[in-house]
Design a protein around this motif. Structure first.
Motif, PDB file in Angstrom:
ATOM      1  N   VAL A  88      42.221  94.817  53.080  1.00 36.59           N
ATOM      2  CA  VAL A  88      42.940  94.934  51.801  1.00 36.59           C
ATOM      3  C   VAL A  88      43.234  93.531  51.283  1.00 36.59           C
ATOM      4  N   GLU A  90      44.411  91.295  47.397  1.00 33.19           N
ATOM      5  CA  GLU A  90      45.323  91.406  46.258  1.00 33.19           C
ATOM      6  C   GLU A  90      44.867  92.444  45.227  1.00 33.19           C
ATOM      7  N   CYS A  93      40.050  96.479  47.931  1.00 33.09           N
ATOM      8  CA  CYS A  93      40.059  96.882  49.337  1.00 33.09           C
ATOM      9  C   CYS A  93      38.622  97.182  49.741  1.00 33.09           C
ATOM     10  N   ARG A 132      49.853  98.289  48.455  1.00 39.05           N
ATOM     11  CA  ARG A 132      49.140  97.323  49.308  1.00 39.05           C
ATOM     12  C   ARG A 132      49.638  97.401  50.752  1.00 39.05           C
TER      13      ARG A 132
END
Length: 147
Positions: A88, A90, A93, A132
């Motif tokens: 992952v 910013e 992913c 996230r």
């Protein structure tokens, strides 16, 4: 963490797929495009399961697909398509996939780069912190299911 996508044991999520006669190409085996469809079904089902686990709503789109074909599959038959989060970032992913024939042999592996998407602007955006963090938990887990 580097995982071997050909190892069925790294995937906690899988879909059972029916190989169709319509998927057979001129060489008598399952068409490469059908491999992508089988793996897409696993990816979409996996991501829907993650969202339904209680995450805030988020959208991703395919930014890149990297596939390695390992062996042929034939009609009639069944296949198991697997998916799991690998990494992952910013704004994106990485989802790893494995496709296995009825005997458990790996027939293809795929990495999908999924880009976080703003539904209003249709532009890339950063993942919300809660999303996230949850995705990172899935990626770090043994089976891709956060357990």
């Amino acid at each position: 963490m580097s995982l071997d996508l050909t190892d069925r044991r790294i995937y906690g999520f899988a879909t059972e797929e029916h190989l169709r006669f319509a998927d057979v190409d001129a060489n008598g085996h399952i068409n490469n495009g059908a491999f992508l469809q089988l793996l897409e079904n696993a990816r979409v089902s996996y991501m829907r399961a993650i969202v339904r686990s209680g995450l805030p709503r988020f959208r991703v789109v395919v930014g890149r697909l990297e596939i390695d074909f390992k062996r042929q599959m034939f009609f009639p038959g069944r296949a198991t398509a697997c998916a799991r989060l690998l990494d992952v970032h910013e704004r994106k992913c990485v989802i790893g996939h494995g496709l296995f024939d009825g005997e458990g042999n790996c027939t293809a592996v795929l990495k999908a780069i999924m880009v976080s998407l703003n539904e209003e602007t249709h532009r890339s955006m950063t993942f919300e912190p809660a999303v996230r963090a949850a995705l990172e938990k899935y990626a770090a887990s043994k089976d891709g299911l956060g357990s």
